[in-house]
Design an enzyme around this catalytic site. Structure first.
Site, PDB file in Angstrom:
ATOM      1  N   ASP A   1       4.562   0.872  12.215  1.00  0.00           N
ATOM      2  CA  ASP A   1       3.368   0.229  11.656  1.00  0.00           C
ATOM      3  C   ASP A   1       3.211  -1.214  12.122  1.00  0.00           C
ATOM      4  O   ASP A   1       2.209  -1.856  11.798  1.00  0.00           O
ATOM      5  CB  ASP A   1       3.401   0.260  10.117  1.00  0.00           C
ATOM      6  CG  ASP A   1       3.259   1.668   9.594  1.00  0.00           C
ATOM      7  OD1 ASP A   1       3.498   1.886   8.389  1.00  0.00           O
ATOM      8  OD2 ASP A   1       2.948   2.562  10.395  1.00  0.00           O
TER       9      ASP A   1
ATOM     10  N   ARG B   1      -4.561  10.845   4.468  1.00  0.00           N
ATOM     11  CA  ARG B   1      -3.510  11.870   4.581  1.00  0.00           C
ATOM     12  C   ARG B   1      -2.514  11.799   3.444  1.00  0.00           C
ATOM     13  O   ARG B   1      -1.933  12.799   3.049  1.00  0.00           O
ATOM     14  CB  ARG B   1      -2.734  11.653   5.869  1.00  0.00           C
ATOM     15  CG  ARG B   1      -3.397  11.920   7.120  1.00  0.00           C
ATOM     16  CD  ARG B   1      -2.392  11.705   8.188  1.00  0.00           C
ATOM     17  NE  ARG B   1      -1.068  12.119   7.752  1.00  0.00           N
ATOM     18  CZ  ARG B   1      -0.651  13.372   7.669  1.00  0.00           C
ATOM     19  NH1 ARG B   1      -1.505  14.324   7.927  1.00  0.00           N
ATOM     20  NH2 ARG B   1       0.558  13.654   7.286  1.00  0.00           N
TER      21      ARG B   1
ATOM     22  N   CYS C   1      -5.193  12.787  12.512  1.00  0.00           N
ATOM     23  CA  CYS C   1      -5.929  11.522  12.427  1.00  0.00           C
ATOM     24  C   CYS C   1      -5.805  10.874  13.803  1.00  0.00           C
ATOM     25  O   CYS C   1      -5.240  11.442  14.718  1.00  0.00           O
ATOM     26  CB  CYS C   1      -5.342  10.633  11.334  1.00  0.00           C
ATOM     27  SG  CYS C   1      -3.741   9.982  11.758  1.00  0.00           S
TER      28      CYS C   1
ATOM     29  N   LYS D   1       0.849  -1.202   0.000  1.00  0.00           N
ATOM     30  CA  LYS D   1       0.000   0.000   0.000  1.00  0.00           C
ATOM     31  C   LYS D   1       0.884   1.251   0.000  1.00  0.00           C
ATOM     32  O   LYS D   1       0.686   2.164  -0.790  1.00  0.00           O
ATOM     33  CB  LYS D   1      -0.874   0.015   1.243  1.00  0.00           C
ATOM     34  CG  LYS D   1      -1.506   1.367   1.570  1.00  0.00           C
ATOM     35  CD  LYS D   1      -2.403   1.342   2.781  1.00  0.00           C
ATOM     36  CE  LYS D   1      -1.696   1.585   4.068  1.00  0.00           C
ATOM     37  NZ  LYS D   1      -1.409   2.998   4.399  1.00  0.00           N
ATOM     38  N   ASN D   2       1.882   1.268   0.883  1.00  0.00           N
ATOM     39  CA  ASN D   2       2.661   2.496   1.074  1.00  0.00           C
ATOM     40  C   ASN D   2       3.710   2.732   0.001  1.00  0.00           C
ATOM     41  O   ASN D   2       4.332   3.786  -0.039  1.00  0.00           O
ATOM     42  CB  ASN D   2       3.296   2.499   2.464  1.00  0.00           C
ATOM     43  CG  ASN D   2       2.244   2.703   3.543  1.00  0.00           C
ATOM     44  OD1 ASN D   2       1.081   2.984   3.243  1.00  0.00           O
ATOM     45  ND2 ASN D   2       2.618   2.513   4.797  1.00  0.00           N
TER      46      ASN D   2
ATOM     47  N   ARG E   1      -0.017  14.914  12.967  1.00  0.00           N
ATOM     48  CA  ARG E   1       0.572  14.657  11.639  1.00  0.00           C
ATOM     49  C   ARG E   1       0.643  15.920  10.772  1.00  0.00           C
ATOM     50  O   ARG E   1       0.017  16.046   9.733  1.00  0.00           O
ATOM     51  CB  ARG E   1      -0.188  13.530  10.966  1.00  0.00           C
ATOM     52  CG  ARG E   1      -0.097  12.268  11.827  1.00  0.00           C
ATOM     53  CD  ARG E   1      -0.732  11.083  11.216  1.00  0.00           C
ATOM     54  NE  ARG E   1       0.063  10.565  10.103  1.00  0.00           N
ATOM     55  CZ  ARG E   1      -0.340   9.521   9.382  1.00  0.00           C
ATOM     56  NH1 ARG E   1      -1.482   8.964   9.638  1.00  0.00           N
ATOM     57  NH2 ARG E   1       0.391   9.082   8.381  1.00  0.00           N
TER      58      ARG E   1
ATOM     59  N   ILE F   1       7.547   7.497  17.019  1.00  0.00           N
ATOM     60  CA  ILE F   1       7.228   8.156  15.744  1.00  0.00           C
ATOM     61  C   ILE F   1       5.962   9.002  15.841  1.00  0.00           C
ATOM     62  O   ILE F   1       5.938  10.154  15.422  1.00  0.00           O
ATOM     63  CB  ILE F   1       7.075   7.108  14.612  1.00  0.00           C
ATOM     64  CG1 ILE F   1       8.329   6.233  14.502  1.00  0.00           C
ATOM     65  CG2 ILE F   1       6.748   7.802  13.289  1.00  0.00           C
ATOM     66  CD1 ILE F   1       9.580   6.955  14.055  1.00  0.00           C
TER      67      ILE F   1
ATOM     68  N   ARG G   1      -8.672  -0.247   4.658  1.00  0.00           N
ATOM     69  CA  ARG G   1      -7.714   0.704   4.074  1.00  0.00           C
ATOM     70  C   ARG G   1      -6.399   0.020   3.731  1.00  0.00           C
ATOM     71  O   ARG G   1      -5.678   0.466   2.850  1.00  0.00           O
ATOM     72  CB  ARG G   1      -7.445   1.853   5.062  1.00  0.00           C
ATOM     73  CG  ARG G   1      -8.651   2.690   5.397  1.00  0.00           C
ATOM     74  CD  ARG G   1      -8.246   3.906   6.175  1.00  0.00           C
ATOM     75  NE  ARG G   1      -7.118   4.569   5.535  1.00  0.00           N
ATOM     76  CZ  ARG G   1      -6.373   5.488   6.146  1.00  0.00           C
ATOM     77  NH1 ARG G   1      -6.636   5.830   7.381  1.00  0.00           N
ATOM     78  NH2 ARG G   1      -5.378   6.064   5.522  1.00  0.00           N
TER      79      ARG G   1
HETATM   80  C1  EPZ Z   1       4.130   7.193   6.367  1.00  0.00           C
HETATM   81  O1  EPZ Z   1       3.324   8.206   6.935  1.00  0.00           O
HETATM   82  C2  EPZ Z   1       3.246   5.955   6.268  1.00  0.00           C
HETATM   83  N1  EPZ Z   1       2.104   6.223   5.394  1.00  0.00           N
HETATM   84  C3  EPZ Z   1       2.753   5.566   7.657  1.00  0.00           C
HETATM   85  O2  EPZ Z   1       2.005   4.368   7.519  1.00  0.00           O
HETATM   86  C4  EPZ Z   1       3.974   5.280   8.536  1.00  0.00           C
HETATM   87  O3  EPZ Z   1       3.532   4.983   9.849  1.00  0.00           O
HETATM   88  C5  EPZ Z   1       4.882   6.524   8.564  1.00  0.00           C
HETATM   89  O4  EPZ Z   1       5.251   6.888   7.217  1.00  0.00           O
HETATM   90  C6  EPZ Z   1       6.164   6.270   9.352  1.00  0.00           C
HETATM   91  O5  EPZ Z   1       6.847   5.189   8.801  1.00  0.00           O
HETATM   92  C7  EPZ Z   1       2.265   6.104   4.053  1.00  0.00           C
HETATM   93  O6  EPZ Z   1       3.336   5.791   3.560  1.00  0.00           O
HETATM   94  C8  EPZ Z   1       1.049   6.372   3.210  1.00  0.00           C
HETATM   95  P1  EPZ Z   1       6.133  10.614   8.432  1.00  0.00           P
HETATM   96  P2  EPZ Z   1       3.850   9.748   6.960  1.00  0.00           P
HETATM   97  O7  EPZ Z   1       6.025  11.863   7.638  1.00  0.00           O
HETATM   98  O8  EPZ Z   1       4.609  10.017   5.720  1.00  0.00           O
HETATM   99  C9  EPZ Z   1       6.088  13.960  11.824  1.00  0.00           C
HETATM  100  C10 EPZ Z   1       0.171   2.954   7.833  1.00  0.00           C
HETATM  101  O9  EPZ Z   1      -0.254   2.418   8.861  1.00  0.00           O
HETATM  102  N2  EPZ Z   1       6.021  14.943  10.720  1.00  0.00           N
HETATM  103  O10 EPZ Z   1       7.331   9.752   8.257  1.00  0.00           O
HETATM  104  O11 EPZ Z   1       2.687  10.608   7.281  1.00  0.00           O
HETATM  105  C11 EPZ Z   1       4.828  13.095  11.904  1.00  0.00           C
HETATM  106  O12 EPZ Z   1       3.815  13.743  12.646  1.00  0.00           O
HETATM  107  C12 EPZ Z   1       0.611   4.405   7.868  1.00  0.00           C
HETATM  108  O13 EPZ Z   1       0.300   2.373   6.720  1.00  0.00           O
HETATM  109  C13 EPZ Z   1       6.108  16.299  11.044  1.00  0.00           C
HETATM  110  O14 EPZ Z   1       6.236  16.676  12.212  1.00  0.00           O
HETATM  111  O15 EPZ Z   1       4.838   9.705   8.195  1.00  0.00           O
HETATM  112  C14 EPZ Z   1       5.331  11.850  12.593  1.00  0.00           C
HETATM  113  O16 EPZ Z   1       5.364  12.083  13.992  1.00  0.00           O
HETATM  114  C15 EPZ Z   1       0.318   5.057   9.193  1.00  0.00           C
HETATM  115  N3  EPZ Z   1       6.040  17.225  10.033  1.00  0.00           N
HETATM  116  C16 EPZ Z   1       6.768  11.707  12.063  1.00  0.00           C
HETATM  117  O17 EPZ Z   1       7.119  13.012  11.548  1.00  0.00           O
HETATM  118  C17 EPZ Z   1       5.912  16.851   8.721  1.00  0.00           C
HETATM  119  O18 EPZ Z   1       5.871  17.739   7.839  1.00  0.00           O
HETATM  120  C18 EPZ Z   1       6.919  10.698  10.935  1.00  0.00           C
HETATM  121  O19 EPZ Z   1       5.931  10.999   9.975  1.00  0.00           O
HETATM  122  C19 EPZ Z   1       5.820  15.465   8.416  1.00  0.00           C
HETATM  123  C20 EPZ Z   1       5.883  14.528   9.428  1.00  0.00           C
END
Ligand code: EPZ
Length: 423
Positions: free
Chosen positions: A309, A96, A120, A22-23, A125, A331, A401
């Site tokens: 995850d 998202r 969410c 998916k990701n 996020r 995370i 999802r």
């Molecule tokens: C991706 O989400 C994945 N989703 C998530 O999988 C996964 O948990 C996550 O990466 C971490 O590995 C997809 O790939 C579609 P991040 P993403 O930006 O990109 C903070 C699932 O279950 N952050 O790496 O949204 C954020 O709040 C989903 O399949 C900021 O502060 O994750 C988090 O605490 C859930 N500012 C941390 O960084 C920003 O601009 C990591 O988020 C962006 C992120």
């Protein structure tokens, strides 16, 4: 709303074919916006999130042809003309990852408006890292009525970007934005997840010049035109990890087919420490457990650390451990929504800040529980498979999802699980 009913206690035995990731599929589908030429993507999982991103691309003017193929959907996408570059709230709030269209639309047509995604269940996020980095490429960013407006009428210009925090989505957004930028873009502190590597390979299959993906320094040299491509999505490491725990938590034996074992190093390392047997064989792995579950401490980290995850799934498993395990979620700030639900099933878990202490119990008891987010919902399925009695899980749209044919795959391994129409 539909529910899932599970009568636990069966040891699962059999084989499960792992679906496309998916990701990985989501950013790759978005990256098709970068060209007006034909793009074919194979092994795309049939998931609600995939349908949402395809709905969004159609809204922008994409022409789609979707067929069933080996191991998933074959999707042909032609973004010949972008007739709309505004991603509406009603679509973005569903998922998202829609924010990933920002970079691609900006690169393709010099302007994009994307509804702020909102938080969410697992956290606020924010997207501040995405926006600050796009500004470094020369984009003008403004917020209007809940929408992010990004403008670069003269195109983007390559730059050196130091990401303040590892962010999968921000890394993906910037890789796509930089594809048509003038000159070279360097992303420092880039995310190293396998899905990032796949996106880089996909972009290069269209003629982009992306290097270093999978390391913390990614270089993108902008080019004007991309060619058409035919690309196959990698298998889903989180789905594979989830079914590995299905075997372990029930004390059964499951062969996972189509696994990229190197993507699961940290999970398999932890599972081995709990006493689970893991026999690797090319692209398949045999998971079994015939002894008690040893406690283990876990800290979630960016790849190649233990994946966030898989945190909820491991918590369900360790709830039946022989001793106390500590799970620290580094995370996301609110990714423990499964604790009260697992507690309803008899688990003994206390949370202080970002650390959950799991005191293993001898057995879990089936109960009515509620899914709150994608991975929390599957942790309840795993607990239900091991629990004595019946577990009824509501709000299972969260599951839809991210898990293709979950009931079918588990039933095939002997689980007493069924989906019942909404009550
Ligand atoms: C991706 O989400 C994945 N989703 C998530 O999988 C996964 O948990 C996550 O990466 C971490 O590995 C997809 O790939 C579609 P991040 P993403 O930006 O990109 C903070 C699932 O279950 N952050 O790496 O949204 C954020 O709040 C989903 O399949 C900021 O502060 O994750 C988090 O605490 C859930 N500012 C941390 O960084 C920003 O601009 C990591 O988020 C962006 C992120």
């Amino acid at each position: 709303m539909d529910q899932i009913k599970i009568r636990g206690g069966e040891k699962l035995n059999g084989t499960i074919e792992i679906s496309g990731s998916k990701n990985a599929a989501l950013p790759i589908i978005v990256a098709s916006l970068l060209t007006h030429k034909k793009v074919i993507i194979r092994r795309v999982p049939d998931l609600a999130d995939v349908r949402t991103i395809l709905e969004l691309l159609t809204f922008f003017g994409a022409k789609l042809n979707i067929q069933s193929g080996i191991g998933g959907k074959v999707i042909e996408i032609r973004n010949e003309r972008i007739i709309n570059n505004k991603a509406p709230y009603e679509l973005v709030r569903k998922m998202r990852a829609s924010v990933l269209v920002l970079g691609a639309l900006l690169a393709r047509c010099g302007e994009a408006m994307v509804s702020l995604p909102g938080g969410c269940a697992i956290g606020t996020r924010p997207i501040d890292i995405h926006l600050k980095a796009l500004e470094k490429l020369g984009a003008k960013i403004s917020l209007e009525d809940g929408y992010v407006k990004a403008e670069a009428p003269k195109g983007l210009t390559g730059s050196v970007i130091n990401m303040p925090k590892v962010s999968v989505g921000a890394t993906e957004n910037l890789m796509m934005a930089a594809v048509h930028a003038k000159g070279e873009t360097v992303l420092h502190n880039a995310a190293k997840e396998p899905e990032i590597f796949e996106l880089g390979c996909f972009l290069n299959s269209m003629g982009s010049r992306v290097s270093g993906m999978g390391t913390d320094k990614i270089i993108i040299n902008g080019i004007k035109e991309l060619s058409e491509t035919d690309f196959t999505v990698v298998n889903d490491r989180i789905e594979a990890g989830t079914y590995a725990i299905a075997a372990a938590i029930t004390g059964g034996k499951i062969r996972l087919e189509g696994v990229n074992i190197e993507h699961l190093g940290s999970l398999f390392n932890i599972l081995s420490k709990t006493g689970v047997s893991i026999i690797k064989d090319n692209s398949s792995v045999l998971i079994s457990r015939d002894r008690s579950i040893l406690p283990v401490d876990i800290i979630t980290e960016p790849y190649p650390g233990f994946p966030t995850d898989m945190q909820a799934q491991m918590m369900a498993f360790l709830s039946l451990g022989e001793g106390t395990s500590k799970i620290t979620e580094n995370i996301f700030e609110n990714r423990f929504m499964h604790i009260p639900e697992l507690t309803r099933m008899g688990a003994d878990i206390t949370q202080v800040g970002s650390t959950a202490t799991v005191n293993g119990v001898r057995k879990l008891k089936g109960a009515p529980v509620m899914a709150t987010d994608l991975r929390a919902s599957v942790s309840l399925v795993l607990a239900g498979l091991a629990a004595h009695g019946e577990t009824v899980i509501s709000r299972i749209y969260h599951l839809d999802r991210g898990y293709e044919n979950l009931v079918f795959k588990l039933t095939n391994c002997g689980a007493d699980i069924k989906r019942v129409a909404g009550v």
